[in-house]
Design a protein around this motif. Sequence first.
Motif, PDB file in Angstrom:
ATOM      1  N   MET A 159       0.830  -1.206   0.000  1.00 47.23           N
ATOM      2  CA  MET A 159       0.000   0.000   0.000  1.00 47.23           C
ATOM      3  C   MET A 159       0.861   1.251   0.000  1.00 47.23           C
ATOM      4  SD  MET A 159      -3.379  -0.547   2.359  1.00 47.23           S
ATOM      5  CE  MET A 159      -3.328   1.104   2.946  1.00 47.23           C
ATOM      6  N   GLY A 160       1.911   1.248   0.825  1.00 44.05           N
ATOM      7  CA  GLY A 160       2.832   2.380   0.854  1.00 44.05           C
ATOM      8  C   GLY A 160       3.514   2.593  -0.485  1.00 44.05           C
ATOM      9  N   ALA A 161       3.905   1.489  -1.138  1.00 51.11           N
ATOM     10  CA  ALA A 161       4.575   1.601  -2.440  1.00 51.11           C
ATOM     11  C   ALA A 161       3.619   2.129  -3.507  1.00 51.11           C
ATOM     12  CB  ALA A 161       5.127   0.243  -2.853  1.00 51.11           C
ATOM     13  N   VAL A 162       2.372   1.645  -3.490  1.00 49.81           N
ATOM     14  CA  VAL A 162       1.392   2.088  -4.485  1.00 49.81           C
ATOM     15  C   VAL A 162       1.036   3.560  -4.270  1.00 49.81           C
ATOM     16  CG1 VAL A 162      -1.009   1.807  -5.238  1.00 49.81           C
ATOM     17  CG2 VAL A 162       0.444  -0.197  -4.949  1.00 49.81           C
ATOM     18  N   LEU A 163       0.847   3.957  -3.016  1.00 47.96           N
ATOM     19  CA  LEU A 163       0.475   5.348  -2.727  1.00 47.96           C
ATOM     20  C   LEU A 163       1.613   6.325  -3.003  1.00 47.96           C
ATOM     21  CD1 LEU A 163      -1.612   4.847   0.534  1.00 47.96           C
ATOM     22  CD2 LEU A 163      -2.467   5.358  -1.753  1.00 47.96           C
ATOM     23  N   ASN A 164       2.857   5.852  -3.005  1.00 50.30           N
ATOM     24  CA  ASN A 164       4.006   6.731  -3.251  1.00 50.30           C
ATOM     25  C   ASN A 164       4.519   6.676  -4.691  1.00 50.30           C
ATOM     26  OD1 ASN A 164       4.331   8.018  -0.739  1.00 50.30           O
ATOM     27  ND2 ASN A 164       5.156   6.116   0.109  1.00 50.30           N
ATOM     28  N   MET A 165       3.731   6.071  -5.589  1.00 47.54           N
ATOM     29  CA  MET A 165       4.130   6.070  -6.997  1.00 47.54           C
ATOM     30  C   MET A 165       4.078   7.500  -7.533  1.00 47.54           C
ATOM     31  SD  MET A 165       2.404   2.916  -8.945  1.00 47.54           S
ATOM     32  CE  MET A 165       2.917   1.258  -8.660  1.00 47.54           C
ATOM     33  N   PRO A 166       5.047   7.870  -8.363  1.00 46.44           N
ATOM     34  CA  PRO A 166       5.028   9.232  -8.912  1.00 46.44           C
ATOM     35  C   PRO A 166       3.839   9.433  -9.853  1.00 46.44           C
ATOM     36  CG  PRO A 166       6.800   7.944  -9.889  1.00 46.44           C
ATOM     37  CD  PRO A 166       6.204   7.102  -8.811  1.00 46.44           C
ATOM     38  N   GLY A 167       2.939  10.303  -9.460  1.00 45.09           N
ATOM     39  CA  GLY A 167       1.727  10.541 -10.247  1.00 45.09           C
ATOM     40  C   GLY A 167       2.003  11.173 -11.591  1.00 45.09           C
ATOM     41  N   ASP A 168       3.083  11.967 -11.684  1.00 37.89           N
ATOM     42  CA  ASP A 168       3.371  12.639 -12.954  1.00 37.89           C
ATOM     43  C   ASP A 168       3.782  11.646 -14.042  1.00 37.89           C
ATOM     44  OD1 ASP A 168       5.642  12.106 -11.495  1.00 37.89           O
ATOM     45  OD2 ASP A 168       6.743  13.894 -12.130  1.00 37.89           O
ATOM     46  N   VAL A 169       4.500  10.576 -13.654  1.00 37.25           N
ATOM     47  CA  VAL A 169       4.904   9.549 -14.617  1.00 37.25           C
ATOM     48  C   VAL A 169       3.677   8.811 -15.145  1.00 37.25           C
ATOM     49  CG1 VAL A 169       6.213   7.406 -14.920  1.00 37.25           C
ATOM     50  CG2 VAL A 169       7.173   9.261 -13.566  1.00 37.25           C
ATOM     51  N   ILE A 170       2.760   8.451 -14.248  1.00 36.84           N
ATOM     52  CA  ILE A 170       1.540   7.732 -14.637  1.00 36.84           C
ATOM     53  C   ILE A 170       0.654   8.635 -15.495  1.00 36.84           C
ATOM     54  CG2 ILE A 170      -0.548   6.636 -13.735  1.00 36.84           C
ATOM     55  CD1 ILE A 170       1.240   5.823 -11.286  1.00 36.84           C
ATOM     56  N   GLU A 171       0.551   9.901 -15.112  1.00 37.71           N
ATOM     57  CA  GLU A 171      -0.260  10.848 -15.876  1.00 37.71           C
ATOM     58  C   GLU A 171       0.320  11.060 -17.274  1.00 37.71           C
ATOM     59  OE1 GLU A 171      -3.484  12.983 -16.678  1.00 37.71           O
ATOM     60  OE2 GLU A 171      -3.141  11.923 -14.800  1.00 37.71           O
ATOM     61  N   ALA A 172       1.655  11.146 -17.367  1.00 44.39           N
ATOM     62  CA  ALA A 172       2.310  11.311 -18.676  1.00 44.39           C
ATOM     63  C   ALA A 172       2.048  10.102 -19.568  1.00 44.39           C
ATOM     64  CB  ALA A 172       3.809  11.513 -18.488  1.00 44.39           C
ATOM     65  N   ALA A 173       2.063   8.902 -18.987  1.00 46.41           N
ATOM     66  CA  ALA A 173       1.783   7.689 -19.764  1.00 46.41           C
ATOM     67  C   ALA A 173       0.341   7.687 -20.247  1.00 46.41           C
ATOM     68  CB  ALA A 173       2.075   6.447 -18.918  1.00 46.41           C
ATOM     69  N   ARG A 174      -0.585   8.150 -19.408  1.00 42.18           N
ATOM     70  CA  ARG A 174      -1.997   8.222 -19.814  1.00 42.18           C
ATOM     71  C   ARG A 174      -2.177   9.223 -20.966  1.00 42.18           C
ATOM     72  NH1 ARG A 174      -4.029   7.920 -14.016  1.00 42.18           N
ATOM     73  NH2 ARG A 174      -4.627   5.737 -13.807  1.00 42.18           N
ATOM     74  N   ILE A 175      -1.509  10.369 -20.856  1.00 45.62           N
ATOM     75  CA  ILE A 175      -1.600  11.389 -21.903  1.00 45.62           C
ATOM     76  C   ILE A 175      -1.033  10.854 -23.219  1.00 45.62           C
ATOM     77  CG2 ILE A 175      -0.689  13.649 -22.636  1.00 45.62           C
ATOM     78  CD1 ILE A 175      -0.946  14.483 -19.643  1.00 45.62           C
ATOM     79  N   ASP A 176       0.023  10.025 -23.126  1.00 48.26           N
ATOM     80  CA  ASP A 176       0.619   9.431 -24.331  1.00 48.26           C
ATOM     81  C   ASP A 176      -0.242   8.312 -24.914  1.00 48.26           C
ATOM     82  OD1 ASP A 176       2.750  11.122 -24.298  1.00 48.26           O
ATOM     83  OD2 ASP A 176       4.112   9.724 -23.284  1.00 48.26           O
ATOM     84  N   GLY A 177      -1.343   7.986 -24.243  1.00 51.25           N
ATOM     85  CA  GLY A 177      -2.280   7.002 -24.788  1.00 51.25           C
ATOM     86  C   GLY A 177      -2.110   5.591 -24.250  1.00 51.25           C
ATOM     87  N   ALA A 178      -1.416   5.422 -23.135  1.00 47.16           N
ATOM     88  CA  ALA A 178      -1.236   4.080 -22.561  1.00 47.16           C
ATOM     89  C   ALA A 178      -2.557   3.576 -21.995  1.00 47.16           C
ATOM     90  CB  ALA A 178      -0.179   4.119 -21.468  1.00 47.16           C
ATOM     91  N   LYS A 179      -2.935   2.363 -22.379  1.00 44.02           N
ATOM     92  CA  LYS A 179      -4.150   1.732 -21.873  1.00 44.02           C
ATOM     93  C   LYS A 179      -3.852   1.085 -20.524  1.00 44.02           C
ATOM     94  CE  LYS A 179      -6.415   2.624 -25.661  1.00 44.02           C
ATOM     95  NZ  LYS A 179      -6.854   3.990 -25.693  1.00 44.02           N
ATOM     96  N   ARG A 180      -4.889   0.550 -19.873  1.00 47.23           N
ATOM     97  CA  ARG A 180      -4.733  -0.034 -18.536  1.00 47.23           C
ATOM     98  C   ARG A 180      -3.670  -1.126 -18.486  1.00 47.23           C
ATOM     99  NH1 ARG A 180     -10.461  -1.175 -15.516  1.00 47.23           N
ATOM    100  NH2 ARG A 180     -11.078   0.981 -15.571  1.00 47.23           N
ATOM    101  N   PHE A 181      -3.748  -2.051 -19.437  1.00 47.33           N
ATOM    102  CA  PHE A 181      -2.812  -3.185 -19.468  1.00 47.33           C
ATOM    103  C   PHE A 181      -1.366  -2.680 -19.610  1.00 47.33           C
ATOM    104  CE2 PHE A 181      -0.541  -6.622 -21.618  1.00 47.33           C
ATOM    105  CZ  PHE A 181      -0.883  -7.705 -20.820  1.00 47.33           C
ATOM    106  N   THR A 182      -1.151  -1.786 -20.568  1.00 53.99           N
ATOM    107  CA  THR A 182       0.190  -1.240 -20.803  1.00 53.99           C
ATOM    108  C   THR A 182       0.652  -0.421 -19.606  1.00 53.99           C
ATOM    109  OG1 THR A 182      -0.377  -1.088 -23.139  1.00 53.99           O
ATOM    110  CG2 THR A 182       1.568   0.111 -22.428  1.00 53.99           C
ATOM    111  N   LEU A 183      -0.261   0.356 -19.047  1.00 58.05           N
ATOM    112  CA  LEU A 183       0.069   1.193 -17.892  1.00 58.05           C
ATOM    113  C   LEU A 183       0.547   0.343 -16.718  1.00 58.05           C
ATOM    114  CD1 LEU A 183      -0.059   4.220 -17.106  1.00 58.05           C
ATOM    115  CD2 LEU A 183      -2.287   3.743 -16.105  1.00 58.05           C
ATOM    116  N   PHE A 184      -0.138  -0.790 -16.522  1.00 62.85           N
ATOM    117  CA  PHE A 184       0.251  -1.643 -15.390  1.00 62.85           C
ATOM    118  C   PHE A 184       1.588  -2.330 -15.648  1.00 62.85           C
ATOM    119  CE2 PHE A 184       0.338  -5.731 -13.157  1.00 62.85           C
ATOM    120  CZ  PHE A 184       0.252  -5.279 -11.861  1.00 62.85           C
ATOM    121  N   PHE A 185       1.726  -2.999 -16.798  1.00 63.39           N
ATOM    122  CA  PHE A 185       2.913  -3.823 -17.036  1.00 63.39           C
ATOM    123  C   PHE A 185       4.144  -3.032 -17.448  1.00 63.39           C
ATOM    124  CE2 PHE A 185      -0.300  -7.173 -17.221  1.00 63.39           C
ATOM    125  CZ  PHE A 185       0.314  -8.122 -16.432  1.00 63.39           C
ATOM    126  N   LYS A 186       3.973  -1.857 -18.035  1.00 56.38           N
ATOM    127  CA  LYS A 186       5.122  -1.084 -18.506  1.00 56.38           C
ATOM    128  C   LYS A 186       5.514   0.047 -17.562  1.00 56.38           C
ATOM    129  CE  LYS A 186       5.488  -3.095 -22.602  1.00 56.38           C
ATOM    130  NZ  LYS A 186       6.658  -3.739 -23.120  1.00 56.38           N
TER     131      LYS A 186
END
Length: 196
Positions: free
Chosen positions: A79-106
């Motif tokens: 839980m601590g690791a998930v809550l401390n994930m950098p949100g900007d990296v995940i948001e940038a991947a979403r903006i680049d069009g990463a789907k759920r599967f790609t977002l999780f595994f990549k």
Amino acid sequence: MGTRFVRGIIFLPVVTSGVAWAIVWKYLLQGGDAGPINWFLSLIGIEGPNWLFEKGWAMASVIVNRVMKNLGMNVLIFMGAVLNMPGDVIEAARIDGAKRFTLFFKIKLPLLMPTVMMVAIVTIIGSMRVFDTIKLMTDGGPEGSTMVMVYYIYHQAFRMFDTGFASALAVVLFLIVLVLTALQWFSRKRISFYES
């Protein structure tokens, strides 16, 4: 409110004494209709085994017991690791069009890999030093089917009085734990090197 209650229930076994936990589970897993688990199974038409005194079930019962005892700590770490994930990296991947599967595994899984490695190694090391659960629930039986290494060292030293062999086994256990700790340390440093 509900999530705090669930977190408390999941974490409760971690702060419970290992001796109390093992005694309660020994009572719950009694054979016949004496144990509450077998009594409940009989209500739905299933005849439960003699959990701690049948070779096929004894080690499985001990393993499930230990997993439930330590689950809360691992959940807390993840839980601590998930809550401390950098949100900007995940948001940038979403903006680049990463789907759920790609977002999780990549993205998310590589970010969680140091935590996964640490939890895996610590869990393996912890499982190698289980003594109280074995002593209180099965005493190494039936027919030695739950004789883990730490309990076997105790058995050789204090029941068979073969202290030389027990000392040699203790050194081997120390070396195994040392190798696993070094593996965890170097893999953590390597993973953090690739991330930077």
